[in-house]
Scaffold this motif. Sequence first.
Motif, short mmCIF file in Angstrom:
data_model
loop_
_atom_site.label_atom_id
_atom_site.label_comp_id
_atom_site.label_asym_id
_atom_site.label_seq_id
_atom_site.Cartn_x
_atom_site.Cartn_y
_atom_site.Cartn_z
N PRO A 171 0.90 -1.10 0.02
CA PRO A 171 -0.19 -0.07 0.13
C PRO A 171 0.82 1.43 -0.05
CG PRO A 171 -0.85 -1.43 1.66
CD PRO A 171 0.66 -1.96 1.23
N VAL A 172 0.74 2.06 -1.02
CA VAL A 172 1.43 3.26 -1.16
C VAL A 172 0.38 4.52 -1.19
CG1 VAL A 172 3.04 4.79 -2.41
CG2 VAL A 172 3.20 2.12 -2.42
N ILE A 173 0.42 5.43 -0.05
CA ILE A 173 -0.31 6.59 0.12
C ILE A 173 0.26 7.72 -0.79
CG2 ILE A 173 -1.68 8.26 1.33
CD1 ILE A 173 -1.97 5.67 3.32
N MET A 174 -0.10 8.36 -1.62
CA MET A 174 0.60 9.58 -2.23
C MET A 174 0.08 10.84 -1.83
SD MET A 174 2.48 7.75 -4.18
CE MET A 174 3.19 9.09 -4.98
N ILE A 175 0.88 11.84 -1.87
CA ILE A 175 0.71 13.18 -1.15
C ILE A 175 0.77 14.31 -2.45
CG2 ILE A 175 1.25 15.14 0.18
CD1 ILE A 175 2.44 13.03 2.09
N THR A 176 -0.44 14.79 -2.72
CA THR A 176 -0.35 15.71 -3.95
C THR A 176 -0.37 17.15 -3.53
OG1 THR A 176 -2.76 15.48 -4.42
CG2 THR A 176 -1.38 13.81 -5.32
N GLY A 177 0.03 18.22 -4.35
CA GLY A 177 -0.20 19.39 -4.16
C GLY A 177 -1.88 19.61 -4.59
N HIS A 178 -2.10 20.88 -3.86
CA HIS A 178 -3.60 21.42 -3.99
C HIS A 178 -3.85 21.60 -5.80
CE1 HIS A 178 -7.32 23.42 -3.83
NE2 HIS A 178 -7.03 24.34 -4.32
N GLY A 179 -4.93 21.00 -6.38
CA GLY A 179 -5.07 21.10 -7.42
C GLY A 179 -4.42 20.04 -8.48
N ASP A 180 -3.74 19.07 -7.90
CA ASP A 180 -3.02 18.09 -8.89
C ASP A 180 -3.70 16.66 -9.12
OD1 ASP A 180 -0.65 19.62 -9.23
OD2 ASP A 180 0.38 18.72 -7.44
N ALA A 182 -1.61 3.35 -6.72
CA ALA A 182 -1.53 3.91 -5.23
C ALA A 182 -2.87 3.23 -4.57
CB ALA A 182 -1.54 5.20 -5.33
N PHE A 183 -2.64 3.17 -3.21
CA PHE A 183 -3.49 2.61 -2.17
C PHE A 183 -4.75 3.96 -2.06
CE2 PHE A 183 -5.48 2.41 1.98
CZ PHE A 183 -5.93 1.06 2.05
N ASP A 184 -4.08 5.00 -2.02
CA ASP A 184 -4.94 6.36 -1.91
C ASP A 184 -4.01 7.62 -2.19
OD1 ASP A 184 -7.25 7.92 -1.52
OD2 ASP A 184 -8.23 6.44 -0.24
N PHE A 185 -4.73 8.45 -1.95
CA PHE A 185 -3.94 9.95 -2.15
C PHE A 185 -4.44 10.83 -1.03
CE2 PHE A 185 -7.12 10.80 -5.15
CZ PHE A 185 -7.48 12.07 -4.99
N LEU A 186 -3.73 12.02 -0.39
CA LEU A 186 -3.86 12.91 0.25
C LEU A 186 -3.41 14.08 -0.29
CD1 LEU A 186 -2.55 11.69 3.74
CD2 LEU A 186 -4.84 12.18 3.32
N SER A 219 -4.24 9.72 9.46
CA SER A 219 -4.28 8.27 10.23
C SER A 219 -4.99 7.27 10.05
CB SER A 219 -4.52 8.96 11.76
OG SER A 219 -3.49 9.70 12.08
N GLU A 220 -6.22 7.80 9.45
CA GLU A 220 -7.31 6.64 9.23
C GLU A 220 -6.79 5.98 7.82
OE1 GLU A 220 -10.60 4.28 8.80
OE2 GLU A 220 -9.98 5.64 10.62
N LEU A 221 -6.42 6.73 6.87
CA LEU A 221 -5.90 5.95 5.63
C LEU A 221 -4.88 5.03 6.18
CD1 LEU A 221 -5.59 8.50 2.66
CD2 LEU A 221 -7.04 6.60 2.96
N ALA A 222 -3.66 5.58 6.92
CA ALA A 222 -2.61 4.66 7.42
C ALA A 222 -3.30 3.49 8.15
CB ALA A 222 -1.80 5.43 8.22
N LYS A 223 -4.09 3.64 8.93
CA LYS A 223 -4.73 2.27 9.79
C LYS A 223 -5.32 1.18 8.66
CE LYS A 223 -8.28 1.08 12.92
NZ LYS A 223 -9.42 1.84 14.02
N ARG A 224 -5.98 1.95 7.57
CA ARG A 224 -6.64 1.08 6.76
C ARG A 224 -5.73 0.39 5.81
NH1 ARG A 224 -9.76 4.58 3.28
NH2 ARG A 224 -9.54 2.70 1.75
N ALA A 225 -4.75 0.86 5.38
CA ALA A 225 -3.31 0.49 4.72
C ALA A 225 -2.61 -0.50 5.31
CB ALA A 225 -2.61 1.48 4.04
N SER A 226 -2.47 -0.18 6.62
CA SER A 226 -1.58 -1.15 7.48
C SER A 226 -2.34 -2.44 7.57
CB SER A 226 -1.28 -0.46 8.94
OG SER A 226 -0.47 0.76 8.70
N ASN A 227 -3.64 -2.35 7.90
CA ASN A 227 -4.44 -3.68 8.21
C ASN A 227 -4.47 -4.42 6.80
OD1 ASN A 227 -5.43 -2.94 10.74
ND2 ASN A 227 -7.19 -2.09 10.34
N ALA A 228 -4.59 -3.85 5.84
CA ALA A 228 -4.53 -4.57 4.56
C ALA A 228 -3.01 -5.21 4.42
CB ALA A 228 -4.72 -3.71 3.34
#
Length: 444
Positions: free
Chosen positions: A78-87, A99-103, A113-122
Amino acid sequence: MAQAMKIAIVDDEQDMRQSISQWLALSGYDTETFSSAEDALKVLGPDYPGIVISDIKMPGMDGIQLLKKLMGADSTLPVIMITGHGDVPMAVEAMRVGAFDFLEKPFNPDRMSELAKRASNARRLTLDNRALRRELSGGTQIMNKLIGASPVMERLREDILDLGQADGHVLIDGETGTGKTLVAHALHAVGSRAGKKFVLVSCAALEEETLSKRLFGPMLPEDTQLPAIEEARGGTLVLEDVEALSDTLQARLLSVMNEQGTPAETRIVAISNLQEAGKTSEDVLRPDLFYRLAALRITMPPLRQRGEDILTLFTRLSEQFAEEYGCDAPQVSAQEAAQLLQAPWPGNVRQLINIAERAVLQSRRGSGTIASLLMSDHEEMQPVMTTEGKPLKEYVEAFERMLIDNTMRRHKGSIASVMDELCLPRRTLNEKMAKYGLQRSDYL
């Protein structure tokens, strides 16, 4: 004891790395930070015991390139990506790559924290399944987890190998603490679906409306997780506490099962954990659902019926805990062996694990007895009494086998050392090892 999941944080901005790391560390995660994708790739391998949070825009190798490398090495990471505003286009590309999800910056720490919890459980489930598949990759290695030489355990292993190769739905029932979820993993790992999805849902842990959505949908637009019946397509869906399903959800589950072809697209393994005295899964499930599930059925043996497996398990568990706590495993006397064999074990293997850990801890302190541990678990019972009396000969033989087994393990199969410690002539030792099915090659 479960180890905290790691979180690798990849960001070229030091302040961002530190703030994310500090926040997640407060949530109980083991974090490590990297200032570049290149540095991260030196550590992030296929079996990385955690998840990744990475910025997309970085000098050199950017987040999308890093994501592609990681997905090429392990598509389940699971990889959570951090994007800039409007990307938005970059976020869409990241999801397409895997990607697992993005912020999106600036992000809410609670959302992270919620995304990290879900990704860690998976991730934990993926790694558990992967480890179990490795251990069970050959039929003979199934014993690595399902320890025991008693007739009921021999039969259980045969049932797992047989039903694992079958393709019908399965019902697993039995007393609490007997290892039903482990058997569900084993059924999946030894069958033709081993490389497919393994999805576990606890029916007792969710409210009916939430459980309905988790199992069947429809999911909300912001949800990234598929309904379990879809997520497990082609693989195995395990329903823990299946008896907690309402009549409405039982009917819906049956309808989904009837709609599937033969063989079923999704194999359902139902686990029944009934606690009420005198109740069975047949009493609480609607008959048509029960008979669909119970066409293939495994009933787990209680620990009290497994004879000297109790001593074997206690020895292995206490050795594992002793290694974990950095001390010697406690030596079991003949009286303590009898107490372990005679205890009724209402909590089964789960209770034995607890007793073994506490025995190691009190041995490290130099105080306490196994009898006191059994008594403290159930103050109303006499730990040396059982409802199923056994001849003295059986207790003596069980202790003798445990003693030889422990001594062989400690001396790594050195016959001379075992003969010396136990004061046994070579012929007598050979006869006893043959009698108890002990092979020197197992200890080398």
